[in-house]
Design a protein around this motif. Structure first.
Motif, PDB file in Angstrom:
ATOM      1  N   THR A  69      19.088  -1.825   5.771  1.00 15.16           N
ATOM      2  CA  THR A  69      18.979  -2.867   6.783  1.00 15.16           C
ATOM      3  C   THR A  69      17.576  -2.929   7.365  1.00 15.16           C
ATOM      4  O   THR A  69      16.983  -4.012   7.513  1.00 15.16           O
ATOM      5  N   VAL A  70      17.016  -1.770   7.701  1.00 15.88           N
ATOM      6  CA  VAL A  70      15.654  -1.733   8.244  1.00 15.88           C
ATOM      7  C   VAL A  70      14.657  -2.252   7.211  1.00 15.88           C
ATOM      8  O   VAL A  70      13.725  -3.004   7.548  1.00 15.88           O
ATOM      9  N   LEU A  71      14.841  -1.885   5.953  1.00 15.31           N
ATOM     10  CA  LEU A  71      13.958  -2.374   4.894  1.00 15.31           C
ATOM     11  C   LEU A  71      14.034  -3.890   4.778  1.00 15.31           C
ATOM     12  O   LEU A  71      13.009  -4.561   4.613  1.00 15.31           O
ATOM     13  N   ALA A  72      15.243  -4.447   4.877  1.00 14.57           N
ATOM     14  CA  ALA A  72      15.401  -5.903   4.809  1.00 14.57           C
ATOM     15  C   ALA A  72      14.661  -6.586   5.955  1.00 14.57           C
ATOM     16  O   ALA A  72      14.032  -7.638   5.767  1.00 14.57           O
ATOM     17  N   VAL A  73      14.721  -5.993   7.153  1.00 17.69           N
ATOM     18  CA  VAL A  73      14.017  -6.578   8.300  1.00 17.69           C
ATOM     19  C   VAL A  73      12.510  -6.555   8.066  1.00 17.69           C
ATOM     20  O   VAL A  73      11.809  -7.558   8.294  1.00 17.69           O
ATOM     21  N   LEU A  74      11.987  -5.431   7.589  1.00 19.15           N
ATOM     22  CA  LEU A  74      10.549  -5.314   7.361  1.00 19.15           C
ATOM     23  C   LEU A  74      10.076  -6.257   6.249  1.00 19.15           C
ATOM     24  O   LEU A  74       9.085  -6.981   6.415  1.00 19.15           O
ATOM     25  N   ILE A 103       5.949   1.838   4.060  1.00 20.49           N
ATOM     26  CA  ILE A 103       5.445   0.473   4.245  1.00 20.49           C
ATOM     27  C   ILE A 103       5.335   0.070   5.709  1.00 20.49           C
ATOM     28  O   ILE A 103       4.619  -0.885   6.039  1.00 20.49           O
ATOM     29  N   LEU A 104       6.034   0.781   6.616  1.00 19.77           N
ATOM     30  CA  LEU A 104       6.073   0.364   8.021  1.00 19.77           C
ATOM     31  C   LEU A 104       4.692   0.243   8.659  1.00 19.77           C
ATOM     32  O   LEU A 104       4.396  -0.794   9.287  1.00 19.77           O
ATOM     33  N   PRO A 105       3.798   1.219   8.554  1.00 17.97           N
ATOM     34  CA  PRO A 105       2.493   1.073   9.223  1.00 17.97           C
ATOM     35  C   PRO A 105       1.698  -0.128   8.726  1.00 17.97           C
ATOM     36  O   PRO A 105       1.074  -0.844   9.526  1.00 17.97           O
ATOM     37  N   VAL A 145      -2.236 -11.580   4.332  1.00 17.67           N
ATOM     38  CA  VAL A 145      -1.223 -12.006   3.369  1.00 17.67           C
ATOM     39  C   VAL A 145      -1.148 -11.004   2.210  1.00 17.67           C
ATOM     40  O   VAL A 145      -0.058 -10.663   1.728  1.00 17.67           O
ATOM     41  N   THR A 146      -2.295 -10.511   1.779  1.00 20.57           N
ATOM     42  CA  THR A 146      -2.330  -9.535   0.690  1.00 20.57           C
ATOM     43  C   THR A 146      -1.592  -8.260   1.072  1.00 20.57           C
ATOM     44  O   THR A 146      -0.788  -7.732   0.291  1.00 20.57           O
ATOM     45  N   VAL A 147      -1.849  -7.743   2.276  1.00 17.70           N
ATOM     46  CA  VAL A 147      -1.193  -6.514   2.716  1.00 17.70           C
ATOM     47  C   VAL A 147       0.312  -6.724   2.850  1.00 17.70           C
ATOM     48  O   VAL A 147       1.118  -5.906   2.390  1.00 17.70           O
ATOM     49  N   LEU A 148       0.710  -7.828   3.484  1.00 17.83           N
ATOM     50  CA  LEU A 148       2.136  -8.095   3.683  1.00 17.83           C
ATOM     51  C   LEU A 148       2.862  -8.246   2.350  1.00 17.83           C
ATOM     52  O   LEU A 148       3.928  -7.645   2.136  1.00 17.83           O
TER      53      LEU A 148
END
Length: 337
Positions: free
Chosen positions: A66-71, A201-203, A247-250
């Motif tokens: 779920t947290v991964l889907a949000v991120l 991936i969070l940071p 955009v590249t990082v995201l």
């Protein structure tokens, strides 16, 4: 530069409703799955966990998923809104800058040549591929007479995306073991991600989201044209570079973690614009909230439509997104984009 938007009261009501939808989607993601777990057990696992298999399923599988889907949803939604703003193309998405396809090709090469298997390796290879793709798009567009324009960025990005996608597919056909290792990742999946994916991936996503939202005011000025933007103090070239990096990082982080997931970056910002109007500040905030709602909804549906098996979230976003996008485009066609 503040373009006209919907009444502030309407926007705040919409924002509250969007947050409520996100909370509901997160709860459903915890309570609904291909494995039947009673709601009482789910609740107990959240607040009073014990060493039970069902509790482990909730805490070790459904919560990280779920947290991964949000991120990932937030990353794709905001990157889509930024791509549409910097190219001044309301039907654009990160794919038009080539970053998704570049990240995908780099990861495919990493698996085939280097034998990478962990999310840490995927992440950095995905970043590298996305960055190389973005630099190539920017450099080729800059060499044209008149320099970089939104139309040139779009055309070059689409062309390179097709090349990168063709190379990835050719590699999978030539190296069947690569296809076997990447089959579910290539369809866009939130399931069975390696431990530590969220923490890795969070940071990157958090910092990029903050920088992207801070660019909103300058993007409002850019929407009125480069000359107008320069007249109010916006450094147009710097702004475009910053947005492309964000955009590249995201996209690099989202693609490395969950694979290529389509339609979210394309559809959500376009749909949000019907509610918010042209103000990029509101478009980015609403995209950040509603894109995870769409990805969670797709993931939840994928868990239940073919029980006991699952359909990947990337497949379900196409099923959900395509009809909605057609409706939006038809509505936009009766007015204007």
């Amino acid at each position: 530069m503040q373009p006209r938007t919907r009444p502030r009261t309407t926007l705040w009501i919409g924002l509250t409703a969007s947050l409520a939808l996100l909370l509901l989607a997160c709860l459903l993601s915890l309570f609904v799955g291909s494995g039947q777990i009673a709601p009482g057990i789910v609740w107990q696992a959240l607040w009073s966990p014990e060493r039970l298999i069902d509790h482990s399923t909730i805490r070790d599988v459904r919560i990280p998923r779920t947290v991964l889907a949000v991120l990932v949803g937030a990353a794709l939604g905001v990157s889509g809104a930024l791509a549409q703003a910097v190219t001044r193309n309301p039907l654009g998405d990160p794919g038009i800058l080539g970053v998704n396809a570049g990240a995908g090709l780099a990861i495919a090469l990493g698996v085939a040549i280097l034998g990478v298997t962990s999310i840490d390796q995927y992440l950095w290879i995905g970043f590298l591929g996305a960055l190389i793709a973005a630099v190539m798009v920017y450099a080729i567009a800059a060499r044209a007479p008149g320099g970089i324009t939104p139309v040139r960025l779009t055309l070059v990005g689409v062309a390179l995306s097709a090349v990168f996608l063709g190379a990835s597919q050719s590699l999978a056909l030539l190296r069947p073991h690569v296809f076997d290792q990447m089959r579910f990742w290539g369809a866009g999946s939130l399931a069975d991600r390696p431990p530590g994916t969220v923490g890795t991936i969070l940071p990157f996503i958090a910092v990029a989201l903050v920088v992207g939202v801070l660019c909103a005011r300058s993007l409002n000025a850019l929407a009125l044209g480069d000359d107008v933007a320069r007249s109010v103090g916006v450094h147009v070239g710097t702004l475009r570079v910053v947005v492309v990096v964000v955009v590249t990082v995201l996209c690099g982080a989202a693609t490395a973690a969950a694979g290529p997931i389509s339609f979210i970056g394309l559809m959500v910002p376009h749909a949000v614009r019907f509610l918010t109007g042209p103000d990029q500040r509101w478009i980015l905030i609403f995209s950040l909230i509603l894109a995870p709602v769409l990805l969670l909804a797709a993931d939840i549906l994928g868990r239940v439509v073919v029980i006991p098996a699952e359909l990947q979230a990337g497949i379900m976003t196409a099923f959900i997104g395509a009809p909605v996008l057609i409706v939006l485009v038809r509505r936009a066609g009766r007015r204007s984009l």
